[in-house]
Design a protein around this motif. Structure first.
Motif, PDB file in Angstrom:
ATOM      1  N   ARG A  54       7.635  11.450  -0.775  1.00 25.74           N
ATOM      2  CA  ARG A  54       7.750  10.011  -1.061  1.00 25.74           C
ATOM      3  C   ARG A  54       8.012   9.230   0.233  1.00 25.74           C
ATOM      4  O   ARG A  54       7.405   8.183   0.471  1.00 25.74           O
ATOM      5  CB  ARG A  54       8.854   9.770  -2.084  1.00 25.74           C
ATOM      6  CG  ARG A  54       8.590  10.475  -3.414  1.00 25.74           C
ATOM      7  CD  ARG A  54       9.747  10.352  -4.382  1.00 25.74           C
ATOM      8  NE  ARG A  54       9.541  11.208  -5.529  1.00 25.74           N
ATOM      9  CZ  ARG A  54       8.845  10.852  -6.613  1.00 25.74           C
ATOM     10  NH1 ARG A  54       8.307   9.648  -6.683  1.00 25.74           N
ATOM     11  NH2 ARG A  54       8.686  11.699  -7.625  1.00 25.74           N
ATOM     12  N   ALA A  55       8.913   9.744   1.069  1.00 26.54           N
ATOM     13  CA  ALA A  55       9.197   9.077   2.346  1.00 26.54           C
ATOM     14  C   ALA A  55       7.991   9.150   3.272  1.00 26.54           C
ATOM     15  O   ALA A  55       7.673   8.183   3.982  1.00 26.54           O
ATOM     16  CB  ALA A  55      10.421   9.710   3.016  1.00 26.54           C
ATOM     17  N   ASP A  58       5.438   6.618   2.138  1.00 22.76           N
ATOM     18  CA  ASP A  58       5.872   5.261   2.521  1.00 22.76           C
ATOM     19  C   ASP A  58       5.600   5.016   4.003  1.00 22.76           C
ATOM     20  O   ASP A  58       5.179   3.919   4.401  1.00 22.76           O
ATOM     21  CB  ASP A  58       7.358   5.073   2.213  1.00 22.76           C
ATOM     22  CG  ASP A  58       7.647   4.943   0.718  1.00 22.76           C
ATOM     23  OD1 ASP A  58       6.703   4.663  -0.056  1.00 22.76           O
ATOM     24  OD2 ASP A  58       8.815   5.124   0.330  1.00 22.76           O
ATOM     25  N   TYR A 245       6.080  14.638  10.815  1.00 21.43           N
ATOM     26  CA  TYR A 245       7.194  14.272   9.941  1.00 21.43           C
ATOM     27  C   TYR A 245       7.976  15.545   9.604  1.00 21.43           C
ATOM     28  O   TYR A 245       7.397  16.591   9.314  1.00 21.43           O
ATOM     29  CB  TYR A 245       6.702  13.632   8.643  1.00 21.43           C
ATOM     30  CG  TYR A 245       5.972  12.320   8.816  1.00 21.43           C
ATOM     31  CD1 TYR A 245       6.305  11.423   9.824  1.00 21.43           C
ATOM     32  CD2 TYR A 245       4.944  11.969   7.949  1.00 21.43           C
ATOM     33  CE1 TYR A 245       5.648  10.222   9.974  1.00 21.43           C
ATOM     34  CE2 TYR A 245       4.278  10.756   8.082  1.00 21.43           C
ATOM     35  CZ  TYR A 245       4.630   9.891   9.102  1.00 21.43           C
ATOM     36  OH  TYR A 245       3.957   8.701   9.240  1.00 21.43           O
TER      37      TYR A 245
END
Length: 258
Positions: A54-55, A58, A245
């Motif tokens: 989810r991060a 985003d 990430y």
């Protein structure tokens, strides 16, 4: 089948996880996986990323920074459930139009239902088609996005070439994908989680561990960051970069059609 990653020269087209399959066979096997998990796709991503997807998504939308214009058009590929497309439309102040393309009708069905509930149907078009042969004219879109889907496309080079073709001059490609962990301790923890826990969670959630076993193995076969960036350059894109990430568990690749 070797567990080593494929290179920029290819190999994913006949790799079904760690298993070697005949040319042309992979797509049908992948379709079966996503028919099985379509209704629980978000849960699947939560399990596979420990909730971090989810991060990462985003962050992908922040990098895209969609224009708040009604003429802004995005193609989101392998995005059947609408997760990325919804974010793009909302980030544009509900001005942008997103075409959601997926080869799997079950995934698209979930996305269309979700779009109705979110009252976003007017900003979205759902298309069932193959990423390797896009049914759009050249220069149709301002941006092309694909999140956690490119590794499931048999001929990645063909998909990237199609992405380049359908983008407008000045258009941007963004690819979010699981990648190669570059932190010594984290890689061991992530491997243990992936191969021991994820299939078992998958079995508990869906009653079938096999789709999750394939998805874990497909992550390990996918080219690492540098090799995938090379593939994007080979497709004609300029200013190709990537951002890791969470220690490289996932990476966001960017390229421009200039």
């Amino acid at each position: 089948m070797s567990e080593s990653r494929t290179s920029a020269d290819g190999g994913m087209e006949t790799s079904y996880g760690f298993r070697q399959v005949a040319d042309g066979e992979k797509q049908g096997l992948v379709n079966q996986v996503f028919h099985k998990v379509a209704k629980r796709y978000d849960i699947m991503n939560d399990v596979m990323s420990m909730g971090m997807h989810r991060a990462w998504k985003d962050a992908m939308i922040s990098a895209l920074s969609p224009r708040k214009e009604s003429g802004y058009k995005v193609l989101d590929v392998a995005g059947g459930t609408g997760d990325i497309a919804f974010r793009i439309v909302e980030a544009s102040g509900r001005q942008a139009h997103a075409t959601v393309l997926d080869i799997n009708g079950s995934m698209l069905g979930v996305g269309a239902e979700r779009a109705e509930k979110k009252k976003l149907s007017g900003n979205l078009t759902f298309v069932e088609a193959n990423a390797e042969e896009l049914p759009f004219e050249a220069g149709s879109f301002d941006a092309y996005t694909i999140a956690f889907g490119i590794r499931n496309v048999p001929r990645i080079d063909a998909a990237l070439s199609e992405a380049y073709r359908v983008l407008k001059r000045g258009g941007r490609l963004l690819v979010l994908e699981f990648s190669e962990v570059d932190m010594p301790l984290l890689d061991k923890i992530y491997d243990a989680w992936s191969f021991n826990a994820i299939p078992q969670f998958g079995k508990a959630i869906t009653g079938d561990a096999e789709p999750y076993q394939y998805l874990v193995e497909s992550i390990r076969k996918f080219p690492n960051q540098e090799n995938f960036a090379a593939m994007i350059r080979q497709a004609g894109f300029s200013r190709v970069t990537f951002t890791n990430y969470t220690g490289g568990i996932a990476a966001l690749h960017s390229g421009w059609k200039l």
